[in-house]
Design a protein around this motif. Structure first.
Motif, short mmCIF file in Angstrom:
data_model
loop_
_atom_site.label_atom_id
_atom_site.label_comp_id
_atom_site.label_asym_id
_atom_site.label_seq_id
_atom_site.Cartn_x
_atom_site.Cartn_y
_atom_site.Cartn_z
N LEU A 1 -29.70 -5.07 52.36
CA LEU A 1 -28.78 -3.96 52.22
C LEU A 1 -27.48 -4.51 51.65
CD1 LEU A 1 -28.41 -0.86 52.86
CD2 LEU A 1 -27.06 -1.62 54.83
N LEU A 2 -27.10 -4.00 50.48
CA LEU A 2 -25.81 -4.34 49.89
C LEU A 2 -24.76 -3.46 50.56
CD1 LEU A 2 -26.77 -4.53 46.09
CD2 LEU A 2 -27.08 -6.24 47.87
N LEU A 3 -23.62 -4.04 50.91
CA LEU A 3 -22.64 -3.31 51.72
C LEU A 3 -21.22 -3.61 51.26
CD1 LEU A 3 -22.83 -2.13 55.10
CD2 LEU A 3 -21.20 -3.99 55.09
N LYS A 4 -20.46 -2.54 50.98
CA LYS A 4 -19.04 -2.66 50.66
C LYS A 4 -18.25 -1.88 51.72
CE LYS A 4 -18.03 -1.80 46.24
NZ LYS A 4 -18.15 -1.15 44.91
N PRO A 5 -17.68 -2.58 52.72
CA PRO A 5 -16.92 -1.87 53.76
C PRO A 5 -15.81 -1.01 53.15
CG PRO A 5 -17.29 -4.15 54.40
CD PRO A 5 -17.72 -4.02 52.97
N GLN A 6 -15.65 0.18 53.69
CA GLN A 6 -14.61 1.10 53.20
C GLN A 6 -13.48 1.26 54.22
OE1 GLN A 6 -15.01 2.77 49.84
NE2 GLN A 6 -16.11 0.81 49.97
N THR A 7 -13.34 0.26 55.08
CA THR A 7 -12.39 0.32 56.19
C THR A 7 -11.06 -0.34 55.87
OG1 THR A 7 -13.37 -1.75 56.93
CG2 THR A 7 -14.18 0.26 57.96
N TYR A 8 -10.89 -0.87 54.67
CA TYR A 8 -9.82 -1.79 54.29
C TYR A 8 -10.13 -3.16 54.88
CZ TYR A 8 -7.40 2.10 52.20
OH TYR A 8 -7.10 3.18 51.40
N MET A 9 -9.61 -4.16 54.20
CA MET A 9 -9.98 -5.55 54.45
C MET A 9 -9.91 -5.96 55.92
SD MET A 9 -11.11 -8.19 52.86
CE MET A 9 -10.69 -8.26 51.13
N ASN A 10 -8.80 -5.62 56.57
CA ASN A 10 -8.57 -6.13 57.93
C ASN A 10 -9.57 -5.64 58.97
OD1 ASN A 10 -6.37 -7.12 56.59
ND2 ASN A 10 -4.84 -6.18 57.89
N LEU A 11 -10.34 -4.59 58.64
CA LEU A 11 -11.32 -4.05 59.58
C LEU A 11 -12.76 -4.18 59.05
CD1 LEU A 11 -9.37 -0.82 60.64
CD2 LEU A 11 -9.59 -2.94 61.94
N SER A 12 -12.97 -5.08 58.12
CA SER A 12 -14.30 -5.25 57.51
C SER A 12 -15.39 -5.49 58.53
CB SER A 12 -14.28 -6.43 56.52
OG SER A 12 -13.37 -6.21 55.48
N GLY A 13 -15.06 -6.16 59.63
CA GLY A 13 -16.05 -6.47 60.65
C GLY A 13 -16.67 -5.25 61.29
N ASP A 14 -15.94 -4.12 61.30
CA ASP A 14 -16.48 -2.89 61.91
C ASP A 14 -17.75 -2.45 61.19
OD1 ASP A 14 -14.17 -3.08 63.39
OD2 ASP A 14 -13.29 -1.20 62.71
N ALA A 15 -17.68 -2.38 59.85
CA ALA A 15 -18.84 -1.95 59.06
C ALA A 15 -19.97 -2.96 59.16
CB ALA A 15 -18.42 -1.74 57.60
N VAL A 16 -19.62 -4.25 59.09
CA VAL A 16 -20.65 -5.30 59.18
C VAL A 16 -21.37 -5.23 60.52
CG1 VAL A 16 -21.03 -7.80 59.22
CG2 VAL A 16 -19.44 -6.81 57.55
N TYR A 17 -20.61 -5.07 61.59
CA TYR A 17 -21.20 -4.99 62.93
C TYR A 17 -22.14 -3.79 63.04
CZ TYR A 17 -21.73 -4.48 67.93
OH TYR A 17 -22.26 -4.33 69.18
N LYS A 18 -21.70 -2.62 62.54
CA LYS A 18 -22.54 -1.42 62.64
C LYS A 18 -23.86 -1.59 61.91
CE LYS A 18 -18.79 1.87 63.31
NZ LYS A 18 -17.93 2.89 62.72
N ALA A 19 -23.81 -2.13 60.68
CA ALA A 19 -25.04 -2.30 59.90
C ALA A 19 -25.93 -3.39 60.50
CB ALA A 19 -24.69 -2.64 58.45
N ALA A 20 -25.33 -4.51 60.88
CA ALA A 20 -26.13 -5.61 61.46
C ALA A 20 -26.77 -5.19 62.78
CB ALA A 20 -25.24 -6.85 61.66
N SER A 21 -26.04 -4.43 63.59
CA SER A 21 -26.59 -3.95 64.86
C SER A 21 -27.73 -2.97 64.64
CB SER A 21 -25.50 -3.27 65.69
OG SER A 21 -24.51 -4.19 66.05
#
Length: 194
Positions: A65-85
């Motif tokens: 899955l290619l993923l570009k977080p849309q949370t702004y840089m400082n919150l990138s981990g939120d999107a990564v965590y949701k997809a990885a989980s």
């Protein structure tokens, strides 16, 4: 860890900031590299999911899955965590592409794991999933003394020469991602950590 063959096995994350005003800025090198990878794979990273834009693809026989977080840089981990989980993807199978101001434009540095090195997007991802994920750092150059402060620098557009030096490495980034997915990070490091 055994994977369901119908499930996504790898997450490939490009870091950046969403919105027109951030396009082609130093901090969006990860977005730009991920778009180049998507183009090579014949997909568009446009589906909104996990606070990100996503696209499913296949690399070296593995579902990614290619993923570009849309949370702004400082919150990138939120999107990564949701997809990885959601897909139960371990950190070792999360590959992150991002800008590095300590490397000259066009230089790459591949690492299997490590610290954030002052990068707020990586800090956020480490806080979310730990530091055991492979990453490809993309050189964007460093600000020279007397230039704008760091925030202004990373949000500035590339000069023509620097942008060309960076985009010239996108084929190498795509090849390095494939090697990492094949379990050959050492070869990727030897070949592309120039």
């Amino acid at each position: 860890m055994l994977f369901n063959s119908s499930s996504t096995e790898f997450l490939i994350v490009g870091l950046g900031n969403p919105g027109k005003k951030y396009e082609a800025t130093h901090h969006n090198a990860g977005f730009m590299a991920l778009d180049a990878l998507a183009k090579e794979l014949g997909v568009s990273v446009t589906r909104a999911k996990f606070d990100a834009l996503t696209a499913p693809a296949t690399i070296a026989g593995h579902k990614v899955l290619l993923l570009k977080p849309q949370t702004y840089m400082n919150l990138s981990g939120d999107a990564v965590y949701k997809a990885a989980s959601f897909y139960k993807i371990p950190p070792q199978n999360v590959i992150v592409l991002y800008d590095d101001i300590s490397l000259v434009p066009g230089r790459l540095r591949i690492r299997q794991k490590g610290s954030a090195g002052g990068h707020n997007g990586i800090k956020s991802i480490i806080a979310a999933i730990g530091d055991e994920f492979p990453r490809i750092k993309i050189g964007v150059g460093e600000r020279r003394s007397g230039e704008a402060d760091l925030a202004d620098f990373v949000l500035a557009k590339f000069s023509k020469a620097d942008g060309e030096a960076m985009t010239a490495r996108f084929d190498d980034i795509c090849a390095a991602v494939e090697l990492i997915i094949k379990g050959d990070t050492a070869t990727a490091m030897n070949r592309y950590n120039s």
